[in-house]
Design an enzyme around this catalytic site. Structure first.
Site, PDB file in Angstrom:
ATOM      1  N   HIS A  74       0.833  -1.192   0.000  1.00  0.00           N
ATOM      2  CA  HIS A  74       0.000   0.000   0.000  1.00  0.00           C
ATOM      3  C   HIS A  74       0.876   1.254   0.000  1.00  0.00           C
ATOM      4  CE1 HIS A  74      -3.860  -2.107   1.610  1.00  0.00           C
ATOM      5  NE2 HIS A  74      -3.049  -2.996   1.061  1.00  0.00           N
ATOM      6  N   GLU A  76       1.011   3.971   1.827  1.00  0.00           N
ATOM      7  CA  GLU A  76       1.582   4.380   3.107  1.00  0.00           C
ATOM      8  C   GLU A  76       2.727   3.445   3.515  1.00  0.00           C
ATOM      9  OE1 GLU A  76      -2.840   5.485   3.291  1.00  0.00           O
ATOM     10  OE2 GLU A  76      -1.566   4.001   2.316  1.00  0.00           O
ATOM     11  N   CYS A 101      -6.586   3.160   4.528  1.00  0.00           N
ATOM     12  CA  CYS A 101      -7.452   2.021   4.830  1.00  0.00           C
ATOM     13  C   CYS A 101      -7.086   1.461   6.207  1.00  0.00           C
ATOM     14  CB  CYS A 101      -7.319   0.940   3.762  1.00  0.00           C
ATOM     15  SG  CYS A 101      -5.719   0.090   3.766  1.00  0.00           S
TER      16      CYS A 101
END
Length: 265
Positions: A74, A76, A101
Site C-alpha cells: 500500500h 503508506e 485504509c
C-alpha cells in the site's frame, strides 16, 4: 521522477513557493501517485512520509499482475519502508491523497511516536492517527519495547564465505523488525552497479506485516529500476517464519533470475 527530497530541498521549495511544509507535500501528491504500479486495480495512491528532519519520502501502491493481491504494498507502507531504507528514524507526518485504509492505519501504529503521528489529506489536515484508529491494538499490548524504524541489531550469526550481495542481505536481516516471531529476513537485489535491499517488518496485528522482498521491490521501483534489471537476488533468513516459500512465490512471478536462499541462526 524524484522519489526523495532532502530537508534542504524542502526548505528551498517552501521559500520559493511561499507555503508551509504540509501544503508543499500536498501539492506533490500527484507526483507521488505517478510512481504507483497498479496493473490490477488501476487505482493510483500516492503518499509522502515526512521525518523529524523534514525529509520527504515518496511512496505509492505497488502491485503485481500475476501474484496474489496479498503481495500488494500500500502507498503508506511504500512511503514508510522507503524512509526506513533511507535511514529515517522517526516519522512525524503522513500525507496521502486518499484516506488510509484499516490495513495502513494498523501498519502506521507500529511506528515509534504513533500517538503523535499526523495524517494529512487534500481535504483535511492535522488528523492524529489515533482519530482514525480509536481503541487501537499496538506493540504496547504485547509488552514490546521495539518499534518500526528503531535501530536494531538482531542476534543472528553471519555465515562464513558470504560475498558482497549476500552480505548486504544478511545486514538487512540483522536490522529487520521481527520482535514477535524472531523470524529475521533480508533481501538483496544486485543491479551490477548497485545493490538494493529490503528488510522484514512485522506488525502487532500480524497481517499488515511487510515481507522483505516487497520492501526491496518497492525501493527498486521508486529508484527508477525494474525487476528485469536485477542480475542476482539473495534472501537471508531464519528457517522458521516461512520466508523462503513466500519470497519464492513472488519472485517467480516478477524476477528473471533465480532467487538464492541462505539460512541463518
Amino acid at each position: 521522477m524524484t522519489s526523495f527530497l532532502n530537508s534542504s530541498d524542502v526548505n528551498q521549495k517552501i521559500a520559493d513557493f511561499n507555503q508551509d511544509k504540509i501544503a508543499l507535500a500536498l501539492s506533490l501528491l500527484p507526483e507521488a501517485a505517478k510512481l504507483a504500479v497498479v496493473p490490477v486495480s488501476q487505482f493510483h495512491v500516492g503518499a509522502i512520509a515526512i521525518d523529524e528532519d523534514s525529509n520527504f519520502y515518496f511512496g505509492a501502491n505497488q502491485e503485481c499482475a500475476t501474484a496474489s493481491m496479498g503481495q500488494t504494498v500500500h502507498a503508506e507502507q511504500s512511503a514508510i519502508s522507503h524512509a526506513w531504507q533511507r535511514g529515517a528514524k522517526r516519522i512525524t507526518d503522513i500525507v496521502v491523497n486518499y484516506t488510509p485504509c484499516g490495513h495502513c492505519r494498523q501498519f502506521l501504529n507500529e511506528l515509534r511516536g504513533a500517538e503523535e503521528l499526523k495524517i494529512h489529506l487534500p481535504h483535511s489536515r492535522d488528523n492524529l492517527l489515533s482519530s482514525y484508529l480509536p481503541n487501537s491494538f499496538s506493540p504496547k499490548d504485547l509488552d514490546m519495547e521495539e518499534r518500526l524504524l528503531d535501530h536494531l541489531d538482531n542476534p543472528i550469526t553471519e555465515p562464513a564465505g558470504l560475498d558482497k550481495v549476500a552480505q548486504a542481505a544478511f545486514q538487512a536481516a540483522k536490522s529487520c523488525y521481527a520482535p514477535y516471531s524472531k523470524a529475521y529476513a533480508g533481501v538483496a537485489l544486485d543491479l551490477s552497479d548497485e545493490i538494493i535491499t529490503g528488510r522484514y517488518a512485522e506488525n502487532a496485528a500480524y497481517n499488515p506485516t511487510l515481507p522483505p522482498l516487497q520492501v526491496a521491490i518497492n525501493l527498486l521501483r521508486l529508484s527508477g529500476h525494474h525487476t528485469k534489471d536485477v542480475k542476482r537476488a539473495v534472501l537471508v533468513c531464519t528457517e522458521h517464519g516461512g520466508h523462503q516459500e513466500m519470497t519464492n512465490a513472488l519472485w517467480e512471478q516478477v524476477g528473471e533470475c533465480k532467487l538464492e536462499t541462505v539460512f541463518v541462526k
